[in-house]
Design a protein around this motif. Sequence first.
Motif, PDB file in Angstrom:
ATOM      1  N   ASP A   1       1.742  -3.218  -5.073  1.00 32.28           N
ATOM      2  CA  ASP A   1       2.587  -2.336  -6.082  1.00 32.28           C
ATOM      3  C   ASP A   1       4.002  -2.097  -5.502  1.00 32.28           C
ATOM      4  O   ASP A   1       4.073  -1.330  -6.427  1.00 32.28           O
ATOM      5  N   TRP A   2       4.756  -2.753  -4.330  1.00 29.92           N
ATOM      6  CA  TRP A   2       6.914  -2.981  -4.717  1.00 29.92           C
ATOM      7  C   TRP A   2       6.713  -2.821  -5.968  1.00 29.92           C
ATOM      8  O   TRP A   2       7.409  -2.894  -6.413  1.00 29.92           O
TER       9      TRP A   2
ATOM     10  N   THR B   1      -2.583  -0.551   1.500  1.00 28.91           N
ATOM     11  CA  THR B   1      -0.951  -0.300   1.972  1.00 28.91           C
ATOM     12  C   THR B   1      -0.141  -1.291   2.195  1.00 28.91           C
ATOM     13  O   THR B   1      -0.258  -2.563   1.971  1.00 28.91           O
TER      14      THR B   1
ATOM     15  N   ALA C   1       6.092   0.232   0.110  1.00 31.54           N
ATOM     16  CA  ALA C   1       5.096   0.638  -1.214  1.00 31.54           C
ATOM     17  C   ALA C   1       3.944   0.738   0.416  1.00 31.54           C
ATOM     18  O   ALA C   1       2.622   0.409   0.256  1.00 31.54           O
ATOM     19  N   TYR C   2       4.143   2.478   0.161  1.00 30.09           N
ATOM     20  CA  TYR C   2       2.237   3.275   0.480  1.00 30.09           C
ATOM     21  C   TYR C   2       2.598   2.693   2.107  1.00 30.09           C
ATOM     22  O   TYR C   2       1.026   2.384   2.317  1.00 30.09           O
ATOM     23  N   TRP C   3       3.355   2.404   2.689  1.00 35.79           N
ATOM     24  CA  TRP C   3       3.292   1.420   4.214  1.00 35.79           C
ATOM     25  C   TRP C   3       2.842   2.524   4.766  1.00 35.79           C
ATOM     26  O   TRP C   3       3.114   3.419   4.651  1.00 35.79           O
ATOM     27  N   GLN C   4       2.229   1.621   5.605  1.00 34.26           N
ATOM     28  CA  GLN C   4       1.576   2.241   7.174  1.00 34.26           C
ATOM     29  C   GLN C   4       1.870   1.539   8.227  1.00 34.26           C
ATOM     30  O   GLN C   4       1.306  -0.067   8.098  1.00 34.26           O
TER      31      GLN C   4
ATOM     32  N   ARG D   1       0.747  -5.853   3.645  1.00 34.06           N
ATOM     33  CA  ARG D   1       1.112  -4.891   4.798  1.00 34.06           C
ATOM     34  C   ARG D   1       2.397  -4.624   5.329  1.00 34.06           C
ATOM     35  O   ARG D   1       2.688  -2.802   5.436  1.00 34.06           O
TER      36      ARG D   1
ATOM     37  N   GLN E   1      -8.309   0.780   1.616  1.00 36.95           N
ATOM     38  CA  GLN E   1      -7.056   1.486   1.764  1.00 36.95           C
ATOM     39  C   GLN E   1      -5.498   0.577   1.666  1.00 36.95           C
ATOM     40  O   GLN E   1      -6.038   0.528   2.520  1.00 36.95           O
TER      41      GLN E   1
ATOM     42  N   GLN F   1      -0.420   2.309  -7.204  1.00 29.99           N
ATOM     43  CA  GLN F   1      -1.302   3.783  -7.734  1.00 29.99           C
ATOM     44  C   GLN F   1      -1.053   4.850  -7.578  1.00 29.99           C
ATOM     45  O   GLN F   1       0.136   5.830  -7.571  1.00 29.99           O
TER      46      GLN F   1
ATOM     47  N   TRP G   1      -3.608   0.799   9.479  1.00 31.93           N
ATOM     48  CA  TRP G   1      -4.153   1.648   8.154  1.00 31.93           C
ATOM     49  C   TRP G   1      -5.650   2.146   8.754  1.00 31.93           C
ATOM     50  O   TRP G   1      -6.157   1.187   9.341  1.00 31.93           O
TER      51      TRP G   1
END
Length: 204
Positions: free
Chosen positions: A167-168, A162, A72-75, A68, A160, A131, A78
């Motif tokens: 993804d990275w 994240t 890349a789309y880090w939150q 996580r 979801q 994504q 989540w």
Amino acid sequence: MIVAGIHGGYEWNTITLADQLITILPGRPDLIPQDVTLFILRSLNPDGDHRAHGIYGRANENGVDLNRNWPAYWQADWPQTGCWNLLPLTAGSSPASEPETQALMQFLLGQHVDALINYHSAALGIFSGGQPPDPASLSLAEAIAEVSDYPYPPVDTGCQYTGQLIDWASMNGIAAIDIELSTHTSTDLRQNLRILTTFLNWRR
């Protein structure tokens, strides 16, 4: 490149699989094409593996879920619906806050890695990076699915995702997939030798 143990001792069988491949490959040079270099990272999260083989081994030493922590789309937090939620973990203080993440980012970019398998457990199947998934990662996932019994498309739990490694990697031009082993104890070695052969001969 093959990455194992991102979730440490919770997914210890991915580390065992990496060790099996490392043991086998010196005696099977025919498996690696001459124009290919294979890197195997046996454990991205050695602290978690050392701490416990179970849920308490999932995070790194800072209590961070390393899958996580990628930029890349880090939150920071989540939605928990459909996601692993057996312990309260964090995504880190910021994207790529963790030394394990930083080291692997530097290695992947510095070595110009073209394709990556990130092993997990258990049971959800094969996931493509991106994504939405990028074409190269989709192509790799489809090739692997043809020679394996892992679910593809993967099981949709509603989670979801994240801050993920794949993804990275996708954002940085690396064809990347997650493969979930069938259980938390088996390495599915025979199946993963077929996967390895396909992986090493896959081309864009």
